[in-house]
Design an enzyme around this catalytic site. Structure first.
Site, PDB file in Angstrom:
ATOM      1  N   HIS A 276      11.156  26.369  29.182  1.00  0.00           N
ATOM      2  CA  HIS A 276      12.257  27.244  29.585  1.00  0.00           C
ATOM      3  C   HIS A 276      11.701  28.597  29.985  1.00  0.00           C
ATOM      4  O   HIS A 276      10.759  29.076  29.364  1.00  0.00           O
ATOM      5  CB  HIS A 276      13.257  27.418  28.428  1.00  0.00           C
ATOM      6  CG  HIS A 276      14.582  27.902  28.888  1.00  0.00           C
ATOM      7  ND1 HIS A 276      14.847  29.246  29.086  1.00  0.00           N
ATOM      8  CD2 HIS A 276      15.702  27.240  29.224  1.00  0.00           C
ATOM      9  CE1 HIS A 276      16.079  29.362  29.510  1.00  0.00           C
ATOM     10  NE2 HIS A 276      16.630  28.172  29.611  1.00  0.00           N
TER      11      HIS A 276
ATOM     12  N   ASP B 105      18.693  20.381  27.776  1.00  0.00           N
ATOM     13  CA  ASP B 105      18.860  19.102  28.469  1.00  0.00           C
ATOM     14  C   ASP B 105      18.197  17.928  27.753  1.00  0.00           C
ATOM     15  O   ASP B 105      18.424  16.781  28.120  1.00  0.00           O
ATOM     16  CB  ASP B 105      18.290  19.213  29.889  1.00  0.00           C
ATOM     17  CG  ASP B 105      19.105  20.165  30.736  1.00  0.00           C
ATOM     18  OD1 ASP B 105      20.332  20.067  30.675  1.00  0.00           O
ATOM     19  OD2 ASP B 105      18.519  21.003  31.431  1.00  0.00           O
TER      20      ASP B 105
HETATM   21  N1  ACO Z   1       6.144  19.602  31.442  1.00  0.00           N
HETATM   22  C1  ACO Z   1       4.848  19.885  31.642  1.00  0.00           C
HETATM   23  N2  ACO Z   1       4.361  21.120  31.846  1.00  0.00           N
HETATM   24  C2  ACO Z   1       5.238  22.136  31.852  1.00  0.00           C
HETATM   25  C3  ACO Z   1       6.620  21.924  31.652  1.00  0.00           C
HETATM   26  C4  ACO Z   1       7.054  20.605  31.440  1.00  0.00           C
HETATM   27  N3  ACO Z   1       8.363  20.341  31.231  1.00  0.00           N
HETATM   28  N4  ACO Z   1       7.276  23.107  31.714  1.00  0.00           N
HETATM   29  C5  ACO Z   1       6.330  24.030  31.952  1.00  0.00           C
HETATM   30  N5  ACO Z   1       5.097  23.456  32.014  1.00  0.00           N
HETATM   31  C6  ACO Z   1       3.815  24.139  32.203  1.00  0.00           C
HETATM   32  C7  ACO Z   1       3.589  24.538  33.657  1.00  0.00           C
HETATM   33  O1  ACO Z   1       2.919  23.522  34.377  1.00  0.00           O
HETATM   34  C8  ACO Z   1       2.756  25.784  33.500  1.00  0.00           C
HETATM   35  O2  ACO Z   1       1.451  25.385  33.160  1.00  0.00           O
HETATM   36  P1  ACO Z   1       0.188  26.292  33.651  1.00  0.00           P
HETATM   37  O3  ACO Z   1       0.345  27.608  32.957  1.00  0.00           O
HETATM   38  O4  ACO Z   1      -1.004  25.515  33.225  1.00  0.00           O
HETATM   39  O5  ACO Z   1       0.307  26.408  35.155  1.00  0.00           O
HETATM   40  C9  ACO Z   1       3.330  26.430  32.232  1.00  0.00           C
HETATM   41  O6  ACO Z   1       3.870  25.342  31.462  1.00  0.00           O
HETATM   42  C10 ACO Z   1       4.437  27.453  32.511  1.00  0.00           C
HETATM   43  O7  ACO Z   1       5.457  26.780  33.231  1.00  0.00           O
HETATM   44  P2  ACO Z   1       6.249  27.406  34.473  1.00  0.00           P
HETATM   45  O8  ACO Z   1       6.639  26.326  35.410  1.00  0.00           O
HETATM   46  O9  ACO Z   1       5.465  28.561  35.032  1.00  0.00           O
HETATM   47  O10 ACO Z   1       7.499  27.991  33.738  1.00  0.00           O
HETATM   48  P3  ACO Z   1       8.813  28.461  34.452  1.00  0.00           P
HETATM   49  O11 ACO Z   1       9.405  29.474  33.551  1.00  0.00           O
HETATM   50  O12 ACO Z   1       8.572  28.842  35.870  1.00  0.00           O
HETATM   51  O13 ACO Z   1       9.717  27.137  34.520  1.00  0.00           O
HETATM   52  C11 ACO Z   1      11.124  25.373  33.814  1.00  0.00           C
HETATM   53  C12 ACO Z   1      10.654  26.811  33.544  1.00  0.00           C
HETATM   54  C13 ACO Z   1      11.543  25.219  35.287  1.00  0.00           C
HETATM   55  C14 ACO Z   1      12.333  25.108  32.947  1.00  0.00           C
HETATM   56  C15 ACO Z   1       9.965  24.408  33.477  1.00  0.00           C
HETATM   57  O14 ACO Z   1       9.630  24.528  32.098  1.00  0.00           O
HETATM   58  C16 ACO Z   1      10.295  22.963  33.814  1.00  0.00           C
HETATM   59  O15 ACO Z   1      10.116  22.550  34.951  1.00  0.00           O
HETATM   60  N6  ACO Z   1      10.808  22.174  32.829  1.00  0.00           N
HETATM   61  C17 ACO Z   1      11.229  20.826  33.097  1.00  0.00           C
HETATM   62  C18 ACO Z   1      12.589  20.826  33.783  1.00  0.00           C
HETATM   63  C19 ACO Z   1      13.699  21.179  32.808  1.00  0.00           C
HETATM   64  O16 ACO Z   1      13.773  20.671  31.696  1.00  0.00           O
HETATM   65  N7  ACO Z   1      14.596  22.056  33.283  1.00  0.00           N
HETATM   66  C20 ACO Z   1      15.761  22.474  32.498  1.00  0.00           C
HETATM   67  C21 ACO Z   1      15.595  23.919  32.069  1.00  0.00           C
HETATM   68  S1  ACO Z   1      16.970  24.407  31.088  1.00  0.00           S
HETATM   69  C22 ACO Z   1      18.194  24.658  32.201  1.00  0.00           C
HETATM   70  O17 ACO Z   1      18.002  25.033  33.314  1.00  0.00           O
HETATM   71  C23 ACO Z   1      19.544  24.384  31.784  1.00  0.00           C
END
Ligand code: ACO
Length: 432
Positions: free
Chosen positions: A308, A365
């Site tokens: 998140h 979620d």
């Molecule tokens: N699975 C694997 N790796 C992940 C995940 C995940 N679910 N979420 C984040 N990471 C990793 C990224 O690859 C990144 O790694 P790095 O530092 O080695 O490059 C690091 O964790 C930081 O992640 P970001 O994508 O930069 O975080 P951001 O804040 O931009 O994205 C998000 C947040 C979109 C929610 C992300 O965690 C994600 O895609 N999660 C899965 C989708 C999801 O569950 N979305 C629902 C969110 S809640 C809502 O909107 C109601």
């Protein structure tokens, strides 16, 4: 003494005010930066930018706190009968409703629950397998066609009616799209039923058989909607604010919110979670392979329902939902193998360095789909249910912005990195 930040750019030194939030958060006010220095700030994805002052929802992402108008979300979900309509009122109007305010709001929801027949007729002709989020977004815009008297955004008199129409009719539209996708007759709302019970009735009753509403199921739906009701400046809410900042009406602003919510990185993640759990259940991959795929930088796969932007700790909504799954499923005699798989995945991830180092925890979620399935909601309606829950938040944020005398049209800047000035070349002279 007022706190300020000093910015040194070459020989120029400027002082920027620091704004203090009521819970201790601080923000450097850079609104005068361009005028004073000719410089813009660069913050892709706005991860460091507060776009407004808001008194609606408070999140502490490190401590895993979520409060609506100062009240912890767990206080609402722990009530003997969780009440989404009460929470909607609180978010939009800023205080817990009195008996008479709540009764009046309920009356308004009932008065405005019928969909204009023209709207219904139009959607009779869309393909039966049309995505319900597309229908929802289009139908919200369509409400503006049949409620033209509600389009004056500065008319406080009609605000309650517009609000009641949207919150009430979104249920009717959602149930309608579901029944159309199944080829089932449309069920009209029943004015004797409460908000969530009425949604269940429109989804599952038939003309010859009334759906039996179990209190546990009605409470679970109220709980789900409450947990989704607002989440400050997330992707869809800031979309609603952006559209609303141009003084667009509430129907089109909320329709834009639905479009943003549809994305799999936002509200669409609840569908992706269940698809992922189903794939594991059907033997398409093991839980450990799923974790490995999510960690593999050459694989675009993500562990859906994890991570998140704001929470670097447990999402409090995920905690409530996990407990609700443990409580509600046995109560309604439902066993779901996906719940066991979800627990196993959660445990694997929480003990894996990749997820620990990045502070990746289950988000709202991760467990919501399992509860929705238990209630009988099909997967393609999950994000629609998220939208029904989120509407009061969108409306509250739209209202707060619209009433703020200092609010301006949202118009970010960019750092231009394209061609410097170049000449037009006639098509006959262009090299292949
Ligand atoms: N699975 C694997 N790796 C992940 C995940 C995940 N679910 N979420 C984040 N990471 C990793 C990224 O690859 C990144 O790694 P790095 O530092 O080695 O490059 C690091 O964790 C930081 O992640 P970001 O994508 O930069 O975080 P951001 O804040 O931009 O994205 C998000 C947040 C979109 C929610 C992300 O965690 C994600 O895609 N999660 C899965 C989708 C999801 O569950 N979305 C629902 C969110 S809640 C809502 O909107 C109601």
């Amino acid at each position: 003494m007022k706190e300020s930040a000093i910015l040194q750019i070459g020989d120029q030194r400027i002082e920027l005010p620091v704004i203090h939030g009521s819970e201790g958060g601080k923000s450097i006010d850079i609104s005068g930066l361009l005028a004073k220095t000719g410089l813009t700030s660069y913050d892709p994805a706005l991860a460091n930018t507060a776009i407004c002052k808001s008194a609606i929802t408070y999140i502490d992402g490190d401590k895993g706190i979520l409060r609506y108008r100062g009240i912890a979300v767990e206080e609402f979900t722990a009530q003997p009968t969780p009440n989404f309509v009460e929470v909607a009122w609180l978010l939009i109007f800023g205080h817990l409703p009195t008996f008479s305010e709540l009764d009046h709001f309920r009356d308004q929801l009932t008065t405005h629950e019928l969909l204009h027949e023209d709207v219904r007729d139009v959607y009779q002709h869309i393909p039966a397998d049309a995505p319900p989020m597309a229908i929802l977004s289009a139908a919200l815009n369509h409400l503006a066609c049949v409620h033209k008297n509600y389009l004056n955004v500065d008319d406080p008199e009609s605000f309650l009616e517009v609000t009641a129409s949207i919150i009430s009719q979104v249920r009717t539209i959602a149930a309608f799209s579901f029944r159309r996708s199944k080829g089932l007759p449309h069920m009209y709302p029943d004015p004797r039923l409460r908000y969530c019970a009425n949604f269940l009735h429109m989804m599952f009753s038939s003309p010859y058989q009334q759906y039996e509403i179990r209190p546990e199921v009605e409470d679970a739906l109220n709980l789900l909607f409450i947990l989704h009701a607002d989440h400050e400046q997330n992707c869809s809410t800031s979309t609603v604010r952006t559209v609303g900042s141009a003084k667009a009406n509430l129907f089109s602003s909320c329709a834009a919110g639905v479009s943003a919510l549809w994305g799999p990185l936002h509200g669409g993640a609840n569908v992706k979670v269940v698809e992922m759990l189903e794939r594991i259940y059907e033997g398409g991959m093991t839980p450990q392979q799923c974790i490995n795929n999510a960690k593999d930088k050459d694989n675009p796969f993500r562990l859906f329902g994890f991570g998140h932007r704001v929470y670097r700790n447990f999402d409090p909504r995920a905690k409530v939902l996990r407990e609700a799954c443990d409580r509600v499923l046995p109560n309604i005699d439902r066993q779901d193998p996906l719940l066991d798989i979800a627990r196993e995945l959660e445990s694997l991830a929480l003990n894996d360095d990749y997820f620990v180092e990045r502070n990746l925890y289950p988000n709202v979620d991760f467990y919501s789909g399992i509860l929705l399935r238990a209630i009988g909601i099909p997967t393609n309606m999950f994000t629609v249910c998220f939208a029904i829950g989120r509407l009061p938040g969108w409306i509250a944020q739209w209202k707060e912005q619209n009433e703020d005398p200092g609010s301006r049209i949202i118009r970010p800047r960019q750092v231009y990195v394209g061609n410097t000035q170049t000449g037009y070349v006639p098509i006959t002279n262009r090299e292949v």
